[in-house]
Design a protein around this motif. Structure first.
Motif, PDB file in Angstrom:
ATOM      1  N   SER A  13     -98.680  20.224  33.341  1.00  0.00           N
ATOM      2  CA  SER A  13     -98.785  21.344  34.281  1.00  0.00           C
ATOM      3  C   SER A  13    -100.256  21.705  34.500  1.00  0.00           C
ATOM      4  O   SER A  13    -101.086  21.503  33.597  1.00  0.00           O
ATOM      5  CB  SER A  13     -98.030  22.565  33.750  1.00  0.00           C
ATOM      6  OG  SER A  13     -98.646  23.052  32.569  1.00  0.00           O
ATOM      7  N   ARG A  62    -101.518  24.578  34.495  1.00  0.00           N
ATOM      8  CA  ARG A  62    -101.903  25.630  33.560  1.00  0.00           C
ATOM      9  C   ARG A  62    -102.489  25.044  32.278  1.00  0.00           C
ATOM     10  O   ARG A  62    -103.453  25.583  31.722  1.00  0.00           O
ATOM     11  CB  ARG A  62    -100.676  26.487  33.229  1.00  0.00           C
ATOM     12  CG  ARG A  62    -100.950  27.631  32.259  1.00  0.00           C
ATOM     13  CD  ARG A  62     -99.725  28.524  32.132  1.00  0.00           C
ATOM     14  NE  ARG A  62     -98.583  27.772  31.637  1.00  0.00           N
ATOM     15  CZ  ARG A  62     -98.332  27.573  30.351  1.00  0.00           C
ATOM     16  NH1 ARG A  62     -99.143  28.067  29.434  1.00  0.00           N
ATOM     17  NH2 ARG A  62     -97.261  26.896  29.974  1.00  0.00           N
ATOM     18  N   THR A  93    -106.423  25.440  31.256  1.00  0.00           N
ATOM     19  CA  THR A  93    -106.721  26.062  29.962  1.00  0.00           C
ATOM     20  C   THR A  93    -107.588  25.148  29.111  1.00  0.00           C
ATOM     21  O   THR A  93    -108.530  25.609  28.436  1.00  0.00           O
ATOM     22  CB  THR A  93    -105.412  26.376  29.208  1.00  0.00           C
ATOM     23  OG1 THR A  93    -104.599  27.233  30.009  1.00  0.00           O
ATOM     24  CG2 THR A  93    -105.694  27.060  27.884  1.00  0.00           C
TER      25      THR A  93
END
Length: 276
Positions: free
Chosen positions: A9, A11, A15
């Motif tokens: 993903s 995300r 991150t």
């Protein structure tokens, strides 16, 4: 080959980029404050060293995924940290060659390089382990729900259709690209469920095949294999010891060092098979 979880993903990889930027900042600060290096060579050293570290961490996912055991994880971790320290030495030599000056003695940077690398590596390995558990847990819940819904009559029916000795599997074929692996069942250490697939663990490595645990439970030799958990079938000849692990739960220690969770019903079945 299974994709790296960082690519699952946006995300996750966003991150990861933020964590990499933070690591570069911390590493630069350690070089400037702890080793007295100037900002420019320290930043160059930090960027290259962190990129090298990330590359090793990325590749380790595939190495551990092929042969998942405590020994493999330890060997991969030690080799990765040593390779990273050697890379740090090469980077520092290269930066000093470019700048034509020694910006920090390498021996003075080894302690914090090693500590920084080990701490980050432990965090990454713990994350990998958590992801592996999250992959297996849905299979636990699915198989648990299925067995809870089945009554004694259904379980008796399954026992009645257990194959004869001649029909038990003595070899399992696994296709891997252009190769076909022939796995003798007597060489199996254990089998673990993973969704619609199973992972066959052998001394030579792990192999993934589209099979159900119910099929293997009824077609592996009953005298040699026991289903100790909804998601695990173990070769009893590979068991080193059985130990209590929490309230009314147990785990097996295998001869190769792997530890397997045992359910209460699996423990009762194991006691019956082994006449404990």
């Amino acid at each position: 080959m299974q994709a790296h979880p960082i690519m699952d993903s946006p995300r996750r990889w966003i991150t990861a980029l933020l964590l990499i930027a933070t690591a570069v900042g911390v590493y630069t600060g350690l070089l400037t404050v702890y080793a007295g290096a100037d900002l420019s060579p320290a930043l160059t050293d930090a960027v290259i060293s962190i990129v090298l570290f990330c590359g090793l961490a990325y590749l380790s996912w595939f190495a551990i995924g092929i042969v998942s055991s405590v020994q493999t994880e330890m060997v991969v971790s030690v080799l990765a940290i040593l390779f990273w320290l050697a890379g740090g030495f090469a980077v520092q030599e290269w930066v000093e060659l470019i700048t034509e000056s020694i910006y920090a003695p390498f021996t003075a940077t080894v302690p914090f390089r090693a500590l920084f690398g080990i701490l980050c590596w432990v965090v990454i390995m713990m994350w990998y382990k958590m992801l592996s558990l999250q992959t297996i847990q849905p299979a636990f819940r699915e198989e648990t729900a299925t067995e809870e819904e089945s009554g004694p009559e259904e379980n008796s029916a399954e026992e009645s259709v257990r194959p004869s000795e001649e029909e038990y599997l003595n070899r399992i074929t696994v296709k891997d690209g252009a190769r076909i692996h022939l796995i003798d069942t007597e060489n199996l250490l254990y089998v673990q469920a993973c969704g619609d697939y199973v992972t066959l663990v052998t001394p030579e490595g792990q192999y993934v095949k589209e099979l159900t645990m119910k099929y293997l439970e009824t077609h592996l030799p009953a005298t040699g294999f026991v289903r100790i958990h909804r998601s695990t079938i173990v070769n009893v000849t590979q068991i080193s010891r059985v130990e209590l692990f929490g309230k009314e739960s147990y785990r097996l220690l295998l001869k190769n060092g792997d530890k397997l969770r045992v359910s209460l019903s699996g423990y009762k079945l194991l006691k019956t098979r082994l006449a404990l």
